[in-house]
Design an enzyme around this catalytic site. Structure first.
Site, mmCIF file in Angstrom:
data_model
loop_
_atom_site.group_PDB
_atom_site.id
_atom_site.type_symbol
_atom_site.label_atom_id
_atom_site.label_comp_id
_atom_site.label_asym_id
_atom_site.label_seq_id
_atom_site.Cartn_x
_atom_site.Cartn_y
_atom_site.Cartn_z
ATOM 1 C CG ASP A 86 -1.918 1.116 1.269
ATOM 2 O OD1 ASP A 86 -1.624 2.227 0.772
ATOM 3 O OD2 ASP A 86 -3.023 0.896 1.799
ATOM 4 C CB ALA B 33 -0.904 4.760 3.023
ATOM 5 C CB SER B 34 2.627 0.569 3.811
ATOM 6 O OG SER B 34 3.642 -0.192 4.415
ATOM 7 C CB THR B 35 6.255 3.712 7.061
ATOM 8 O OG1 THR B 35 5.812 2.675 7.945
ATOM 9 C CG2 THR B 35 5.508 4.989 7.391
ATOM 10 C CB SER C 140 5.163 -0.566 1.465
ATOM 11 O OG SER C 140 4.288 -1.529 2.006
#
Length: 203
Positions: A9, A11-13, A15
């Protein structure tokens, strides 16, 4: 070649960390990576969460931000905390789906993560995303309109549902061809090794 699904995602740090290294790491192992953008929001909502657990649990959130600073420094990646957090990643994910069909999705994925967590830009903004599309040789207005097509919106919904059915509860997640699930950037190397071992065991 062994394959590994990379579920992320925007929005995922964590990631961000995986997206910036998975290509090189997979190539070194001889593994083909299939990029799978999806949305964590519906998965969190199913658990009764209205936002990221890093916001719901302040101590956990504070640790995550410091951890990201350390890990990015170690990887020599720029890091800047975006505001607000989490970012609305819907349009970016829809664009990535279009790009993965057309051969520019992986580059776009890296570009978006670098803009968001390397420069702190707002990836929910059409202007921001348009500025990221131009260097890829794409017309921003046309590409965004294609991403907003009803069929593409449905694809993202189906992809997110598939992630939930697979048992994914966070990002990044990695799933081998045999269905083995690994969660977190710190499990990327193990996931790659497992994907290779699976293929060898079938020979």
């Amino acid at each position: 070649m062994p394959t590994l699904d990379f579920w992320y995602d925007f929005a995922s740090t964590y990631s961000y960390l995986s997206a910036m290294r998975i290509g090189r790491a997979a190539a070194a192992c001889g593994v083909t990576v299939r990029y799978r953008p999806f949305l964590l929001g519906p998965i969190f909502a199913a658990q009764g969460w209205t936002t990221s657990p890093f916001n719901l649990l302040p101590a956990k959130g504070a640790h995550m931000w410091r951890d990201m600073e350390r890990l990015c420094a170690r990887a020599r990646l720029p890091f800047r905390r975006p505001d607000p957090f989490p970012q609305n990643s819907v349009l970016a994910a829809r664009l990535a789906l279009v790009g993965l069909d057309e051969g520019w999705g992986e580059r776009f994925t890296e570009t978006v993560f670098a803009a968001e967590f390397g420069r702190g830009l707002d990836i929910s903004s059409r202007e921001t995303l348009g500025g990221l599309l131009r260097p890829l040789g794409l017309d921003p207005e046309d590409t965004i309109e294609r991403a907003l097509a009803r069929s593409n919106k449905e694809r993202l919904r189906i992809q997110t549902a598939r992630a939930q059915e697979t048992g994914i509860f966070g990002a990044p997640s990695f799933v081998t061809e045999g269905g083995e699930l690994f969660w977190g950037d710190d499990r990327l190397d193990q996931a790659l090794e497992w994907a290779v071992a699976e293929l060898q065991s079938r020979r």
